[in-house]
Motif scaffolding. Structure first.
Motif, PDB file in Angstrom:
ATOM      1  N   GLU A  13       0.830  -1.210   0.000  1.00  0.00           N
ATOM      2  CA  GLU A  13       0.000   0.000   0.000  1.00  0.00           C
ATOM      3  C   GLU A  13       0.862   1.257   0.000  1.00  0.00           C
ATOM      4  OE1 GLU A  13      -2.199   0.694   3.583  1.00  0.00           O
ATOM      5  OE2 GLU A  13      -3.796   1.687   2.488  1.00  0.00           O
ATOM      6  N   GLN A  14       1.894   1.273   0.838  1.00  0.00           N
ATOM      7  CA  GLN A  14       2.757   2.444   0.902  1.00  0.00           C
ATOM      8  C   GLN A  14       3.555   2.622  -0.386  1.00  0.00           C
ATOM      9  OE1 GLN A  14       2.589   4.719   3.314  1.00  0.00           O
ATOM     10  NE2 GLN A  14       0.966   3.447   4.164  1.00  0.00           N
ATOM     11  N   HIS A  17       1.306   3.939  -3.058  1.00  0.00           N
ATOM     12  CA  HIS A  17       0.959   5.324  -2.763  1.00  0.00           C
ATOM     13  C   HIS A  17       2.092   6.256  -3.194  1.00  0.00           C
ATOM     14  CE1 HIS A  17      -1.095   8.587  -0.803  1.00  0.00           C
ATOM     15  NE2 HIS A  17      -0.005   8.870  -0.108  1.00  0.00           N
ATOM     16  N   ARG A  21       1.683   9.157  -6.057  1.00  0.00           N
ATOM     17  CA  ARG A  21       1.965  10.570  -5.763  1.00  0.00           C
ATOM     18  C   ARG A  21       3.045  11.123  -6.672  1.00  0.00           C
ATOM     19  NH1 ARG A  21       2.812  12.408   0.089  1.00  0.00           N
ATOM     20  NH2 ARG A  21       2.864  14.342  -1.054  1.00  0.00           N
TER      21      ARG A  21
END
Length: 75
Positions: A13-14, A17, A21
């Motif tokens: 997930e990180q 992300h 971004r």
């Protein structure tokens, strides 16, 4: 759910992300950024494997050129 799976999902997930971004800031598609990171990881791993093979070849070549001879008659 086990701890390992929770840890795996957290890092996935990180990581996604971060890619999304970065793609948003650069004005690119997220898939392109992810593919870039995948390709660059293969290139860097392959680069060091090539260096390893080159060093091995040079060391073998050095041993062939500088053969140790015990006497004059071994020529």
């Amino acid at each position: 759910m086990s701890f390992v799976l929770k840890l795996k999902y957290f890092f996935e997930e990180q990581g996604f992300h971060i890619a999304s971004r970065l793609a948003e800031k650069l004005g690119m598609r997220t898939n392109s950024v992810r593919l870039f990171f995948i390709y660059i990881s293969f290139v860097t791993a392959g680069l060091w494997f090539g260096v390893y093979l080159t060093i091995g070849f040079v060391m073998k070549l050095k041993d062939l050129v500088r053969a140790k001879r015990s006497s004059v008659f071994d020529l």
